[in-house]
Design an enzyme around this catalytic site. Structure first.
Site, PDB file in Angstrom:
ATOM      1  N   ASP A 103       0.853  -1.184   0.000  1.00 38.32           N
ATOM      2  CA  ASP A 103       0.000   0.000   0.000  1.00 38.32           C
ATOM      3  C   ASP A 103       0.894   1.242   0.000  1.00 38.32           C
ATOM      4  O   ASP A 103       1.660   1.464   0.939  1.00 38.32           O
ATOM      5  CB  ASP A 103      -0.906  -0.017   1.231  1.00 38.32           C
ATOM      6  CG  ASP A 103      -2.029   1.001   1.154  1.00 38.32           C
ATOM      7  OD1 ASP A 103      -2.169   1.660   0.108  1.00 38.32           O
ATOM      8  OD2 ASP A 103      -2.757   1.152   2.152  1.00 38.32           O
ATOM      9  N   ASP A 130      -2.792   2.555  -6.127  1.00 34.04           N
ATOM     10  CA  ASP A 130      -1.791   2.634  -5.061  1.00 34.04           C
ATOM     11  C   ASP A 130      -1.704   1.412  -4.160  1.00 34.04           C
ATOM     12  O   ASP A 130      -1.007   1.449  -3.153  1.00 34.04           O
ATOM     13  CB  ASP A 130      -2.047   3.875  -4.202  1.00 34.04           C
ATOM     14  CG  ASP A 130      -3.405   3.846  -3.531  1.00 34.04           C
ATOM     15  OD1 ASP A 130      -4.254   3.036  -3.937  1.00 34.04           O
ATOM     16  OD2 ASP A 130      -3.624   4.637  -2.595  1.00 34.04           O
ATOM     17  N   GLU A 131      -2.384   0.328  -4.500  1.00 36.17           N
ATOM     18  CA  GLU A 131      -2.239  -0.871  -3.673  1.00 36.17           C
ATOM     19  C   GLU A 131      -2.482  -2.134  -4.482  1.00 36.17           C
ATOM     20  O   GLU A 131      -3.179  -2.131  -5.496  1.00 36.17           O
ATOM     21  CB  GLU A 131      -3.181  -0.826  -2.467  1.00 36.17           C
ATOM     22  CG  GLU A 131      -4.652  -0.817  -2.798  1.00 36.17           C
ATOM     23  CD  GLU A 131      -5.531  -0.883  -1.554  1.00 36.17           C
ATOM     24  OE1 GLU A 131      -5.202  -1.655  -0.619  1.00 36.17           O
ATOM     25  OE2 GLU A 131      -6.551  -0.176  -1.524  1.00 36.17           O
TER      26      GLU A 131
END
Length: 361
Positions: free
Chosen positions: A8, A102-103
């Site tokens: 993350d 983003d993860e």
């Protein structure tokens, strides 16, 4: 036993803005919205100290943090950086399941580095992300996606946490029920009323009891508190829809002005469709009114479409389908019912590698 890493990125959008503009480093920053209206898409850690968070109204964010700096989101840039990060993931494994820009989940049970330790692999991945992008990432490592996702939040920012197989039960039993992924605010309140405050409390409830009070979700809660979560990492997750939307600086009451915005949104949706090489049959118009109420209007056609002209024409017809109740603060267009092969071949790949390995975790 699987070895799963959840990576993350730390305050991704805000961190990219601070990376590209050094003058913003160390300052409270909000991506999206403004001090008069709009919604915060992301907040830097400096802003979070004041209580600013994503999905917060821009006016409230500014009230909490008077020195807050607003910047417009640059999703093209975020996608560019995200692409570089995913390239790093693929250096370690092909079993990568992106959740957003983003993860992502990574299954490193068997990996390209031939390394037995998922903990060390996560450390190396984070180090490589920092060296190649200048951004920090946090990670959670455990036996399934559920525990790994919870673990990645423990040592944020720029940290990681491993929950080894022998630690899973104790970890989940001591966890605040609000930390359980899938337990929202409403469900948490209901659990409090039933005397369920921690994983230990949840584990002491029978499956029948949980199903009686939470329906089908009851069996899910019964399993996860026991570390049972068999969902595999699914590479190339099937996209179900593609959308674009705009929040306006001032509420729109004229349909003529709304059409101008729809034309721009249609162009963006068409651009994304063409870039992805996909088409869709169902168009949904999203309308958020000045009182924050939300309405959607949809139409499904017989042929797949992709071009701006077709998208705009149907969106226009949906706009005129009925009169507006209030002035409008947001318009959005999404395309679903896509021409993507629904066969999930990744499950077959996963089954081939889902073997018991006697390596260090």
């Amino acid at each position: 036993m699987r070895k799963i890493i959840h990576v993350d990125m730390d305050a991704f959008y805000a961190s990219v803005e601070q990376l590209d503009n050094p003058e913003l480093k160390g300052k409270p920053l909000a991506v999206g919205g403004n001090e008069k209206r709009g919604v915060v898409s992301a907040a830097s850690y400096e802003a979070r100290k004041f209580g600013v968070k994503s999905a917060m109204n821009g006016h409230l964010a500014k009230k909490l943090c008077p020195n807050l700096i607003f910047v417009k989101p640059r999703f093209t840039r975020y996608r560019e950086v995200s692409s570089h990060i995913r390239d790093i993931f693929y250096e370690y494994t092909d079993l990568v399941e992106p959740l957003s820009l983003d993860e992502a989940y990574l299954d490193v049970t068997i990996n390209k580095k031939g390394h037995p330790s998922a903990t060390i692999l996560a450390k190396n991945i984070r180090k490589e992300i920092l060296e190649k992008t200048g951004l920090t990432a946090s990670a959670g490592i455990s036996i399934n996606k559920f525990v790994a996702k919870i673990a990645s939040d423990i040592n944020k920012p720029n940290g990681q946490k491993t929950i080894a197989p022998e630690e899973v039960y104790e970890f989940l039993e001591g966890l605040d029920i609000r930390k359980f992924y899938g337990v929202g605010k409403v469900t948490a309140e209901k659990m409090y009323q039933l005397g369920i405050f921690s994983g230990w409390d949840l584990k002491n409830k029978s499956k029948e009891y949980l199903e009686d009070h939470f329906g089908n979700s009851g069996s899910y809660y019964y399993d996860i508190v026991r570390g049972i979560h068999d969902s595999p990492v699914k590479p190339d997750r099937i996209r179900k829809s593609l959308a674009a939307e705009r929040t306006f600086d001032e509420n729109l009451s004229s349909e003529i002005f709304m059409l101008e915005k729809l034309k721009s949104i249609s162009k963006e949706v068409s651009k994304r469709l063409n870039k992805s090489g996909i088409k869709g049959k169902t168009i949904t118009l999203k309308i958020k009114y000045s009182d924050f109420s939300l309405q959607t209007r949809s139409r499904t056609i017989s042929e797949y479409l992709q071009e701006e002209k077709e998208i705009f024409q149907i969106s226009k017809e949906l706009l005129y389908q009925e009169e507006m109740r209030e002035s409008v603060r947001l318009l959005g267009i999404s395309i679903s019912n896509l021409n993507i092969n629904e066969a999930d071949e990744s499950l077959e790949v996963q089954e081939k590698i889902n073997v018991q390995l006697e390596f260090d975790f």
